[in-house]
Design a protein around this motif. Structure first.
Motif, PDB file in Angstrom:
ATOM      1  N   PRO A 169      -9.209  -4.740   0.392  1.00  0.00           N
ATOM      2  CA  PRO A 169      -8.980  -3.652  -0.569  1.00  0.00           C
ATOM      3  C   PRO A 169      -7.608  -3.021  -0.336  1.00  0.00           C
ATOM      4  CG  PRO A 169     -11.148  -3.452   0.457  1.00  0.00           C
ATOM      5  CD  PRO A 169     -10.396  -4.488   1.245  1.00  0.00           C
ATOM      6  N   LEU A 170      -6.836  -2.872  -1.401  1.00  0.00           N
ATOM      7  CA  LEU A 170      -5.493  -2.322  -1.311  1.00  0.00           C
ATOM      8  C   LEU A 170      -5.430  -1.054  -2.160  1.00  0.00           C
ATOM      9  CD1 LEU A 170      -2.522  -3.142  -0.243  1.00  0.00           C
ATOM     10  CD2 LEU A 170      -2.124  -3.711  -2.646  1.00  0.00           C
ATOM     11  N   PRO A 171      -5.115   0.105  -1.566  1.00  0.00           N
ATOM     12  CA  PRO A 171      -5.025   1.355  -2.342  1.00  0.00           C
ATOM     13  C   PRO A 171      -3.922   1.271  -3.389  1.00  0.00           C
ATOM     14  CG  PRO A 171      -5.141   1.811   0.017  1.00  0.00           C
ATOM     15  CD  PRO A 171      -4.918   0.335  -0.120  1.00  0.00           C
ATOM     16  N   THR A 172      -4.112   2.000  -4.478  1.00  0.00           N
ATOM     17  CA  THR A 172      -3.097   2.084  -5.525  1.00  0.00           C
ATOM     18  C   THR A 172      -2.701   3.538  -5.734  1.00  0.00           C
ATOM     19  OG1 THR A 172      -4.655   2.371  -7.359  1.00  0.00           O
ATOM     20  CG2 THR A 172      -4.136   0.107  -6.690  1.00  0.00           C
TER      21      THR A 172
ATOM     22  N   TYR B 275      -7.674   3.967  -7.481  1.00  0.00           N
ATOM     23  CA  TYR B 275      -8.657   2.898  -7.299  1.00  0.00           C
ATOM     24  C   TYR B 275      -8.032   1.755  -6.507  1.00  0.00           C
ATOM     25  CZ  TYR B 275      -6.160   0.804 -11.263  1.00  0.00           C
ATOM     26  OH  TYR B 275      -5.193   0.308 -12.088  1.00  0.00           O
ATOM     27  N   PRO B 276      -8.819   1.027  -5.720  1.00  0.00           N
ATOM     28  CA  PRO B 276      -8.268  -0.072  -4.923  1.00  0.00           C
ATOM     29  C   PRO B 276      -8.236  -1.384  -5.703  1.00  0.00           C
ATOM     30  CG  PRO B 276     -10.560   0.263  -4.347  1.00  0.00           C
ATOM     31  CD  PRO B 276     -10.227   1.300  -5.380  1.00  0.00           C
ATOM     32  N   LEU B 277      -7.357  -2.269  -5.259  1.00  0.00           N
ATOM     33  CA  LEU B 277      -7.312  -3.637  -5.750  1.00  0.00           C
ATOM     34  C   LEU B 277      -7.821  -4.557  -4.642  1.00  0.00           C
ATOM     35  CD1 LEU B 277      -3.736  -3.724  -7.325  1.00  0.00           C
ATOM     36  CD2 LEU B 277      -5.878  -3.851  -8.594  1.00  0.00           C
ATOM     37  N   LEU B 278      -8.613  -5.541  -4.991  1.00  0.00           N
ATOM     38  CA  LEU B 278      -9.080  -6.503  -4.009  1.00  0.00           C
ATOM     39  C   LEU B 278      -8.086  -7.653  -3.943  1.00  0.00           C
ATOM     40  CD1 LEU B 278     -11.168  -7.456  -1.984  1.00  0.00           C
ATOM     41  CD2 LEU B 278     -12.403  -8.561  -3.868  1.00  0.00           C
TER      42      LEU B 278
ATOM     43  N   ASP C 134       0.843  -1.207   0.000  1.00  0.00           N
ATOM     44  CA  ASP C 134       0.000   0.000   0.000  1.00  0.00           C
ATOM     45  C   ASP C 134       0.877   1.254   0.000  1.00  0.00           C
ATOM     46  OD1 ASP C 134      -1.663   2.125   0.631  1.00  0.00           O
ATOM     47  OD2 ASP C 134      -2.298   1.314   2.583  1.00  0.00           O
ATOM     48  N   PRO C 135       0.745   2.135  -1.045  1.00  0.00           N
ATOM     49  CA  PRO C 135      -0.084   2.016  -2.247  1.00  0.00           C
ATOM     50  C   PRO C 135       0.668   1.289  -3.352  1.00  0.00           C
ATOM     51  CG  PRO C 135       0.945   4.175  -2.224  1.00  0.00           C
ATOM     52  CD  PRO C 135       1.409   3.466  -0.960  1.00  0.00           C
ATOM     53  N   GLN C 136      -0.043   0.435  -4.067  1.00  0.00           N
ATOM     54  CA  GLN C 136       0.580  -0.348  -5.127  1.00  0.00           C
ATOM     55  C   GLN C 136       0.578   0.433  -6.440  1.00  0.00           C
ATOM     56  OE1 GLN C 136       2.140  -3.355  -5.110  1.00  0.00           O
ATOM     57  NE2 GLN C 136       2.600  -2.917  -7.255  1.00  0.00           N
TER      58      GLN C 136
END
Length: 340
Positions: A54-57, A61-64, A19-21
């Motif tokens: 959920p991972l912030p980018t 937008y987030p990634l699950l 986080d963030p990716q």
């Protein structure tokens, strides 16, 4: 060299996210190791993070992410696709999981700033490594025990590999596919992605020249007219005598000017580039045909079986015969992908 796995066994690649990716670095690995409808599936690709959910980018937008660090226990290859902020803290349990995966025999790979994580885990101690050109000085200062290369696309030690900037991550991943499954399969993946099948790790990554202004400044291609037509011409004539003089004559340049411009644009000398193309062509013939080694050598311009064997062992780490047994079409059909 890798060892073939049963056809039912796919090489499991797990990308470790943070986080963030940064989505592009992740996409570099996902596209190469993911599913291509027209290419036989040889890899299984999975993402994980320290905390699933959920991972912030960096793009908003987030990634699950459904898997946690336990996914690294079943990985054949672990990819760290960038790390933000570069050189920032890495939780101890993440470092422990990476070290454990490496001890178990998994290949550990970084793309771009992911090299900072590998360095912090101690996996780059006493080794050559690279990262994004903006961060090579920072990596060298933070980890003096690492030999940081500033002028390569990637560095592969077999068990650990690092790439330069984001786009070089694709080059590294395709290189790993070539190592696992041979050049023909890697070329299929590259064609599916509409990319050139191979750029050698010693080629120069793109980085703007320091304070380059005024007369004599080179363009992003390294100065002067592109040499791409010469390279394409040479690739159709590998069996011929392709001296620097002949290549220079085709380009309409003196040998000295041609050699200097070649290094600027391609990153290696004409002789080094030509040898790599001949080795690549030999690999393809060994995979796709049953031609005698002497014939393969003649077709790619390496003159004799003795010369081919010597050059091949230096470049690939094995003999042409052993390479054919491992990656020839009959062996690939019978054994499926190679693993680590």
């Amino acid at each position: 060299m890798s060892t073939p796995l049963p056809a039912s066994r796919r090489h499991h690649v797990v990308a470790l996210l943070n986080d963030p990716q940064t989505p592009f670095e992740l996409a570099c690995a996902a596209e190469v190791f993911g599913v291509h409808p027209e290419v036989p599936a040889r890899y299984a690709f999975e993402i994980c993070a320290r905390r699933p959910g959920p991972l912030p980018t960096t793009t908003g937008y987030p990634l699950l992410v459904e898997s946690g660090l336990d996914a690294l226990r079943r990985a054949d290859t672990v990819v760290v696709p960038g790390w933000q902020p570069p050189g920032g803290p890495v939780p101890d349990d993440v470092l422990d999981a990476l070290r454990a995966a490496h001890r178990r025999g998994a290949r550990v790979v970084s793309i771009c700033t992911g090299a900072f994580v590998l360095a912090r885990a101690g996996l780059l101690d006493g080794r050559r490594a690279t990262t994004h050109w903006r961060r090579t000085g920072q990596l060298a200062a933070a980890f003096p025990e690492v030999s940081v290369a500033e002028d390569v696309l990637y560095v592969d030690h077999g068990d650990v590999a690092t790439s330069a900037g984001s786009g070089a991550g694709i080059d590294l991943c395709l290189h790993l596919v070539r190592s696992d499954l041979g050049s023909s399969y890697a070329a299929q993946v590259a064609r599916s992605m509409v990319l050139p099948p191979h750029r050698d790790g010693s080629q120069l990554p793109y980085a703007p020249p320091p304070a380059a202004t005024g007369p004599g400044t080179h363009t992003a291609t390294g100065g002067g007219t592109s040499l791409a037509p010469v390279l394409e011409w040479a690739l159709t004539r590998l069996a011929a005598d392709l001296s620097v003089g002949r290549l220079a004559a085709y380009a309409g340049l003196s040998p000295r000017t041609f050699a200097r411009r070649f290094v600027r644009q391609v990153g290696v000398s004409p002789g080094q580039w030509l040898l790599q193309q001949r080795i690549d062509a030999a690999r393809s013939l060994l995979e796709r045909t049953d031609l005698p080694v002497e014939t393969v050598a003649a077709r790619v311009g390496l003159s004799s079986a003795v010369n081919l064997r010597r050059r091949f062992r230096t470049a690939v780490g094995t003999t042409p015969g052993a390479y054919r047994r491992l990656f020839g079409e009959a062996a690939t059909t019978a054994n499926g992908p190679a693993g680590h």
